[in-house]
Enzyme design. Sequence first.
Site, PDB file in Angstrom:
ATOM      1  N   HIS A 106       0.850  -1.191   0.000  1.00  0.00           N
ATOM      2  CA  HIS A 106       0.000   0.000   0.000  1.00  0.00           C
ATOM      3  C   HIS A 106       0.891   1.248   0.000  1.00  0.00           C
ATOM      4  CE1 HIS A 106      -3.114  -2.737   2.271  1.00  0.00           C
ATOM      5  NE2 HIS A 106      -2.949  -3.096   1.016  1.00  0.00           N
ATOM      6  N   GLU A 145      14.296   8.874 -14.727  1.00  0.00           N
ATOM      7  CA  GLU A 145      14.507   7.425 -14.891  1.00  0.00           C
ATOM      8  C   GLU A 145      13.229   6.629 -15.167  1.00  0.00           C
ATOM      9  OE1 GLU A 145      17.033   5.677 -11.908  1.00  0.00           O
ATOM     10  OE2 GLU A 145      18.650   6.289 -13.261  1.00  0.00           O
TER      11      GLU A 145
HETATM   12  O1  2HA Z   1      -5.032  -6.666  -0.146  1.00  0.00           O
HETATM   13  O2  2HA Z   1      -3.157  -6.028   1.579  1.00  0.00           O
HETATM   14  O3  2HA Z   1      -3.395  -8.942   2.915  1.00  0.00           O
HETATM   15  C1  2HA Z   1      -5.059  -7.275   1.075  1.00  0.00           C
HETATM   16  C2  2HA Z   1      -3.907  -6.897   1.902  1.00  0.00           C
HETATM   17  C3  2HA Z   1      -3.699  -7.637   3.157  1.00  0.00           C
HETATM   18 ZN    ZN Z   2      -3.767  -4.745   0.054  1.00  0.00          ZN
END
Ligand code: 2HA
Ligand code: ZN
Length: 267
Positions: free
Chosen positions: A140, A168
């Site tokens: 994330h 780059e």
């Molecule tokens: O997309 O990021 O496993 C689900 C997660 C946790």
């Molecule tokens: Zn995730």
Amino acid sequence: MKKIEKMRFVVDAIDVIDKMYMNGWDERNGGNFSYLLTEEEAKVFQKKKPSRVLELSFDASYLKNRFVLVTATGQFFRNVKKYPEEVLGIAKILEDGKHIGLYWGFKNGGRPTSEFPSHLLCHIARLKKDSSQRVVIHTHATYTLALTFLLPEDERIITRTLWKMCTECSIVFPEGIGYLPWELCGTTKIGEDTAKKMETFKIVLWSMHGVYSAGSSINEAFGLIETVEKAAKIYCITMGNRQREIDDESIKELCDFFRVDVNKAML
Ligand code: 2HA
Ligand code: ZN
């Protein structure tokens, strides 16, 4: 025999998973990671019997008899250094492609990540393009995630925006970046949709969720996310105040000079 957690690919996996946590990308149980072992690395497990066998919800027979190091569902990246056998595990895709055997890790009844369909289906898509592809990372990454709130849902616009932020970028991901509009995660469907994008792109954004990347090594797959994240960060911190950006001619010049095959549809 060398302890499994001291084998180099496990050491490298632990290092990069910890790094992602330290980057602030993988809060709580966010993110997942998978790595296909080489034949040499898999030798240790070849003659062993699995401690458990689990069913898959999809057909992974393209990967039959391959061993994969993968993060366990519900586990926190934050703990990977202290408890590698809980956060990680090694599984083998069995002959029928519908089951996996567990060989190491997955302690206390653990099982592979809820995103295992996406991981295996992405491995299959990438391997069909290039037999050296072995790593899939989902994280994330903060600014990359932010980007999916700011830009239109258009792969060409997203790709060009990133190429124009750092010199780059067009050399590191000349094919561009894939984009999936928001959908339910943890399903075989999102795995199939991500894998379809991976036929063209090594990196795919999941809208308002995160990013998937693939590579021939942990360094390549992680380095790709770092590069995209850097460009996304530059985009965010210069927003509303940019005096210039890299133009199309310069991108062509770069790709010519470094002999990379830039995706012309993105120019
Ligand atoms: O997309 O990021 O496993 C689900 C997660 C946790
Ligand atoms: Zn995730």
